[in-house]
Design a protein around this motif. Structure first.
Motif, PDB file in Angstrom:
ATOM      1  N   LEU A  77       0.840  -1.199   0.000  1.00  0.00           N
ATOM      2  CA  LEU A  77       0.000   0.000   0.000  1.00  0.00           C
ATOM      3  C   LEU A  77       0.875   1.248   0.000  1.00  0.00           C
ATOM      4  CD1 LEU A  77      -2.798  -0.968   2.554  1.00  0.00           C
ATOM      5  CD2 LEU A  77      -2.807  -1.197   0.075  1.00  0.00           C
ATOM      6  N   GLN A  78       0.620   2.129  -0.952  1.00  0.00           N
ATOM      7  CA  GLN A  78       1.380   3.373  -1.050  1.00  0.00           C
ATOM      8  C   GLN A  78       0.403   4.537  -1.212  1.00  0.00           C
ATOM      9  OE1 GLN A  78       4.893   3.698  -0.876  1.00  0.00           O
ATOM     10  NE2 GLN A  78       4.723   1.572  -0.214  1.00  0.00           N
ATOM     11  N   GLU A  82      -6.341  14.365  -8.120  1.00  0.00           N
ATOM     12  CA  GLU A  82      -5.753  15.311  -7.159  1.00  0.00           C
ATOM     13  C   GLU A  82      -5.255  14.648  -5.887  1.00  0.00           C
ATOM     14  OE1 GLU A  82      -8.130  19.424  -7.686  1.00  0.00           O
ATOM     15  OE2 GLU A  82      -9.422  17.685  -7.353  1.00  0.00           O
ATOM     16  N   GLN A  83      -5.591  13.380  -5.663  1.00  0.00           N
ATOM     17  CA  GLN A  83      -5.066  12.655  -4.516  1.00  0.00           C
ATOM     18  C   GLN A  83      -4.100  11.552  -4.927  1.00  0.00           C
ATOM     19  OE1 GLN A  83      -9.136  12.056  -2.687  1.00  0.00           O
ATOM     20  NE2 GLN A  83      -8.006  12.620  -0.838  1.00  0.00           N
ATOM     21  N   GLY A  84      -3.633  11.620  -6.183  1.00  0.00           N
ATOM     22  CA  GLY A  84      -2.635  10.683  -6.656  1.00  0.00           C
ATOM     23  C   GLY A  84      -3.154   9.330  -7.075  1.00  0.00           C
ATOM     24  N   LEU A  85      -4.469   9.169  -7.238  1.00  0.00           N
ATOM     25  CA  LEU A  85      -5.038   7.881  -7.625  1.00  0.00           C
ATOM     26  C   LEU A  85      -5.046   7.719  -9.142  1.00  0.00           C
ATOM     27  CD1 LEU A  85      -8.138   7.601  -5.252  1.00  0.00           C
ATOM     28  CD2 LEU A  85      -5.962   6.376  -5.069  1.00  0.00           C
ATOM     29  N   PRO A  86      -4.686   6.538  -9.658  1.00  0.00           N
ATOM     30  CA  PRO A  86      -4.803   6.287 -11.096  1.00  0.00           C
ATOM     31  C   PRO A  86      -6.241   6.470 -11.563  1.00  0.00           C
ATOM     32  CG  PRO A  86      -3.468   4.586 -10.034  1.00  0.00           C
ATOM     33  CD  PRO A  86      -4.069   5.404  -8.934  1.00  0.00           C
ATOM     34  N   SER A  87      -6.420   7.223 -12.655  1.00  0.00           N
ATOM     35  CA  SER A  87      -7.769   7.558 -13.119  1.00  0.00           C
ATOM     36  C   SER A  87      -8.027   7.206 -14.577  1.00  0.00           C
ATOM     37  CB  SER A  87      -8.040   9.057 -12.908  1.00  0.00           C
ATOM     38  OG  SER A  87      -7.956   9.386 -11.534  1.00  0.00           O
ATOM     39  N   VAL A  88      -6.996   7.268 -15.434  1.00  0.00           N
ATOM     40  CA  VAL A  88      -7.172   6.996 -16.863  1.00  0.00           C
ATOM     41  C   VAL A  88      -5.907   6.334 -17.395  1.00  0.00           C
ATOM     42  CG1 VAL A  88      -7.618   7.972 -19.160  1.00  0.00           C
ATOM     43  CG2 VAL A  88      -8.683   9.009 -17.140  1.00  0.00           C
ATOM     44  N   LYS A  89      -6.076   5.311 -18.222  1.00  0.00           N
ATOM     45  CA  LYS A  89      -4.950   4.734 -18.955  1.00  0.00           C
ATOM     46  C   LYS A  89      -4.792   5.551 -20.238  1.00  0.00           C
ATOM     47  CE  LYS A  89      -3.139   0.305 -20.627  1.00  0.00           C
ATOM     48  NZ  LYS A  89      -2.852   0.669 -22.023  1.00  0.00           N
ATOM     49  N   CYS A  90      -3.653   6.192 -20.394  1.00  0.00           N
ATOM     50  CA  CYS A  90      -3.505   7.209 -21.430  1.00  0.00           C
ATOM     51  C   CYS A  90      -3.653   6.682 -22.849  1.00  0.00           C
ATOM     52  CB  CYS A  90      -2.147   7.900 -21.291  1.00  0.00           C
ATOM     53  SG  CYS A  90      -1.999   8.953 -19.832  1.00  0.00           S
ATOM     54  N   SER A  91      -3.036   5.561 -23.173  1.00  0.00           N
ATOM     55  CA  SER A  91      -2.959   5.131 -24.564  1.00  0.00           C
ATOM     56  C   SER A  91      -4.312   4.834 -25.190  1.00  0.00           C
ATOM     57  CB  SER A  91      -2.056   3.900 -24.677  1.00  0.00           C
ATOM     58  OG  SER A  91      -2.618   2.809 -23.969  1.00  0.00           O
ATOM     59  N   CYS A  92      -5.299   4.440 -24.383  1.00  0.00           N
ATOM     60  CA  CYS A  92      -6.608   4.078 -24.923  1.00  0.00           C
ATOM     61  C   CYS A  92      -7.759   4.838 -24.279  1.00  0.00           C
ATOM     62  CB  CYS A  92      -6.849   2.579 -24.775  1.00  0.00           C
ATOM     63  SG  CYS A  92      -6.756   1.999 -23.067  1.00  0.00           S
ATOM     64  N   GLY A  93      -7.488   5.616 -23.238  1.00  0.00           N
ATOM     65  CA  GLY A  93      -8.539   6.379 -22.586  1.00  0.00           C
ATOM     66  C   GLY A  93      -9.404   5.587 -21.630  1.00  0.00           C
ATOM     67  N   ARG A 149      -3.397   4.160  -2.491  1.00  0.00           N
ATOM     68  CA  ARG A 149      -4.544   4.694  -1.752  1.00  0.00           C
ATOM     69  C   ARG A 149      -4.458   6.216  -1.756  1.00  0.00           C
ATOM     70  NH1 ARG A 149      -4.664   5.680   3.882  1.00  0.00           N
ATOM     71  NH2 ARG A 149      -2.664   5.815   4.936  1.00  0.00           N
ATOM     72  N   PRO A 150      -5.585   6.898  -1.582  1.00  0.00           N
ATOM     73  CA  PRO A 150      -5.577   8.358  -1.751  1.00  0.00           C
ATOM     74  C   PRO A 150      -4.696   9.069  -0.739  1.00  0.00           C
ATOM     75  CG  PRO A 150      -7.659   7.623  -0.822  1.00  0.00           C
ATOM     76  CD  PRO A 150      -6.931   6.391  -1.239  1.00  0.00           C
ATOM     77  N   ALA A 151      -4.046  10.122  -1.187  1.00  0.00           N
ATOM     78  CA  ALA A 151      -3.306  10.987  -0.267  1.00  0.00           C
ATOM     79  C   ALA A 151      -4.285  11.658   0.683  1.00  0.00           C
ATOM     80  CB  ALA A 151      -2.525  12.044  -1.053  1.00  0.00           C
ATOM     81  N   PRO A 152      -3.864  11.994   1.900  1.00  0.00           N
ATOM     82  CA  PRO A 152      -4.782  12.599   2.867  1.00  0.00           C
ATOM     83  C   PRO A 152      -5.139  14.050   2.558  1.00  0.00           C
ATOM     84  CG  PRO A 152      -2.567  12.451   3.793  1.00  0.00           C
ATOM     85  CD  PRO A 152      -2.526  11.737   2.480  1.00  0.00           C
ATOM     86  N   THR A 159       3.100  13.773  16.797  1.00  0.00           N
ATOM     87  CA  THR A 159       2.141  14.164  15.768  1.00  0.00           C
ATOM     88  C   THR A 159       1.206  13.000  15.483  1.00  0.00           C
ATOM     89  OG1 THR A 159       3.498  13.421  13.905  1.00  0.00           O
ATOM     90  CG2 THR A 159       3.904  15.638  14.734  1.00  0.00           C
ATOM     91  N   THR A 160       0.203  13.229  14.649  1.00  0.00           N
ATOM     92  CA  THR A 160      -0.656  12.143  14.200  1.00  0.00           C
ATOM     93  C   THR A 160      -0.028  11.475  12.976  1.00  0.00           C
ATOM     94  OG1 THR A 160      -1.923  13.596  12.745  1.00  0.00           O
ATOM     95  CG2 THR A 160      -2.705  13.359  15.018  1.00  0.00           C
ATOM     96  N   PHE A 161      -0.510  10.289  12.663  1.00  0.00           N
ATOM     97  CA  PHE A 161       0.016   9.559  11.512  1.00  0.00           C
ATOM     98  C   PHE A 161      -0.225  10.339  10.224  1.00  0.00           C
ATOM     99  CE2 PHE A 161      -0.353   6.480   8.052  1.00  0.00           C
ATOM    100  CZ  PHE A 161       0.827   5.775   8.195  1.00  0.00           C
ATOM    101  N   GLY A 162      -1.403  10.958  10.096  1.00  0.00           N
ATOM    102  CA  GLY A 162      -1.688  11.740   8.903  1.00  0.00           C
ATOM    103  C   GLY A 162      -0.773  12.942   8.765  1.00  0.00           C
ATOM    104  N   GLU A 163      -0.538  13.655   9.870  1.00  0.00           N
ATOM    105  CA  GLU A 163       0.339  14.824   9.827  1.00  0.00           C
ATOM    106  C   GLU A 163       1.781  14.402   9.557  1.00  0.00           C
ATOM    107  OE1 GLU A 163       1.830  18.675  10.040  1.00  0.00           O
ATOM    108  OE2 GLU A 163      -0.222  17.928   9.782  1.00  0.00           O
ATOM    109  N   ALA A 164       2.219  13.302  10.173  1.00  0.00           N
ATOM    110  CA  ALA A 164       3.580  12.826   9.937  1.00  0.00           C
ATOM    111  C   ALA A 164       3.775  12.432   8.473  1.00  0.00           C
ATOM    112  CB  ALA A 164       3.878  11.638  10.851  1.00  0.00           C
ATOM    113  N   SER A 165       2.750  11.825   7.879  1.00  0.00           N
ATOM    114  CA  SER A 165       2.843  11.454   6.460  1.00  0.00           C
ATOM    115  C   SER A 165       3.026  12.685   5.590  1.00  0.00           C
ATOM    116  CB  SER A 165       1.584  10.686   6.042  1.00  0.00           C
ATOM    117  OG  SER A 165       1.433   9.499   6.799  1.00  0.00           O
TER     118      SER A 165
END
Length: 440
Positions: free
Chosen positions: A61-62, A156-167, A203-206, A252-258
């Motif tokens: 998980l990243q 905007e949260q770094g999640l894969p959304s579209v495969k470029c070559s075919c849309g 997984r989405p960035a916080p 700090t919290t885990f989210g803030e440390a990330s």
């Protein structure tokens, strides 16, 4: 008949046991190989993949804001977002546009604005995602393993959304990464360097990303800062060989440390299969504060022990309403043994830096040591004259024993009816006051 019944029961039991450990069927999608049922033809000029060697990463998980999770090149035209926008808004492609938008939970009129917020990148790891074919006017989802080097658009949260070559639209992968069965077929032969233990799920960035930190796939010493929603024309280079100091993270919290690690060009790692909730309190990092690491290096965070609403101590449990998507499970202990001590060794909730993705800890005091047992004043306390003395306050220690009285409401103020002595309340009328009454 008896033998048939026994055999049938055995088959049912066997099927029940096997169903709990079923594998997730995943189709391999190799870089540069045309999709069998694409939304748009691979030769439409929408994008191009690259030959990239996969990188090992600690943990499947990243987060989407992990520095160096994705790559780029000096030639930014890996995805033609404007051409994809024209295809999806053309009247002749209206049916495809409706299917494409439905796969991403969008309205068709929201497609242009959505595409404007996406950013083109190259995968640096074999990545699991929910891909979609276009068949008979519908988007048909299937689990896919995208090979390193495939060009995609991320949100905007770094999640894969579209495969470029075919849309083809992409959604996050859901399932146990340790129980996948990858099928290599249709020209997607097993590629060199494939390792099922090193596939990645993003997984989405916080937080929403203002920029995405990339590594040049042809020159690992060159870093790229790409503003979110741009296609490479506004890239800024930086020296990826420069060492980065680990910031101070304990307390700090885990989210803030990330977030602090991402801002420093470092990545977050954690113990266990699931990440701690963003509100979990960090007690240590490995390496510690001040250590100098290469760009993109992972720092392992240890958090204080938590058990959600079943916390054995009197410390109030954190609010469950702000649990993040990847952290819906009850918080678990991922820290070292010292962190399992009661909450007196932790910093007060007010010292936790606020995080926009969750609510603060509850400030309500614990009720495990409140004073309902001492509120129970017996009738002799109100009908006779107890010894005078200072009233007992709410912070005084509880009496050794007390005589419960159902007539005293729980909301009354015990401070004005309790004697200041530590002797049992029920013995007060049995001392000096009864003797004068007898001689009279």
């Amino acid at each position: 008949m008896r033998r048939i019944a026994v055999l049938f029961a055995f088959l049912l039991a066997l099927g029940g046991c096997d169903s709990g450990g079923s594998l997730f069927e995943v189709k391999a999608v190799a870089a540069g190989v045309p999709s069998l049922a694409p939304f748009f033809a691979e030769d439409s000029g929408l994008g191009r993949d690259a030959q990239v060697r996969s990188r090992a990463v600690p943990g499947n998980l990243q987060q989407g804001d992990t520095p160096g999770l994705y790559g780029g090149t000096k030639q930014p035209g890996i995805c033609d977002v404007e051409r994809l926008k024209r295809f999806l808004t053309a009247p002749r492609n209206d049916r495809k546009a409706r299917a494409w938008a439905a796969a991403l939970d969008l309205r068709t009129d929201a497609i242009p604005g959505y595409l404007d917020r996406l950013t083109p990148v190259l995968l640096r790891h074999d990545t699991l995602a929910l891909n979609h074919d276009y068949k008979k006017g519908n988007a048909v989802p299937f689990r896919a393993l995208l090979q390193t080097g495939i060009a995609i658009l991320v949100d905007e949260q770094g999640l894969p959304s579209v495969k470029c070559s075919c849309g083809n639209p992409l959604r996050p992968f859901e399932g146990d990464t340790s129980r996948i069965s990858v099928t290599f077929a249709g020209g997607n032969e097993k590629w060199k360097g494939y390792d099922p233990a090193e596939v990645v799920v993003v997984r989405p960035a916080p937080r929403k990303l203002e920029r995405i930190t990339l590594v040049d796939v042809q020159d690992s010493g060159r870093g790229i800062q790409r503003p979110a929603g741009t296609t490479g024309e506004a890239d800024a280079d930086f020296d990826a060989t420069e060492r980065r100091a680990v910031p101070r993270l304990a307390g700090t919290t885990f989210g803030e440390a990330s977030r602090r690690l991402a801002d420093a060009g470092l990545a977050v790692a954690f113990r266990g299969e699931e990440p701690p909730p963003d509100r979990a309190r960090v007690v240590a990092s490995d390496p510690g504060a001040g250590a100098e690491l290469r760009f993109g290096a992972h720092v392992t965070l240890s958090v204080a022990a938590e058990s959600g609403t079943e916390r054995p101590t009197a410390t109030p449990s954190p609010s469950a309403s702000s649990t993040p998507p990847a952290g819906s499970r009850p918080p678990t202990s991922t820290g070292p043994a010292p962190s399992r001590q009661p909450s007196s060794s932790q910093a007060p909730p007010s010292s936790v830096p606020p995080a926009s993705s969750r609510a603060p800890r509850s400030s309500a005091p614990p009720t495990a040591t409140s004073s309902p047992p001492r509120v129970t004043s017996s009738p002799p306390l109100t009908t006779s004259s107890p010894p005078t003395g200072e009233p007992v306050t709410s912070s005084a220690p509880p009496p050794v024993s007390s005589t419960p009285a159902s007539s005293a409401p729980a909301s009354s103020t015990p401070a004005t009816t309790m004697p200041a002595t530590t002797a049992p309340v029920s013995t007060a009328p049995a001392t000096a006051p009864p003797t004068p009454s007898t001689t009279a």
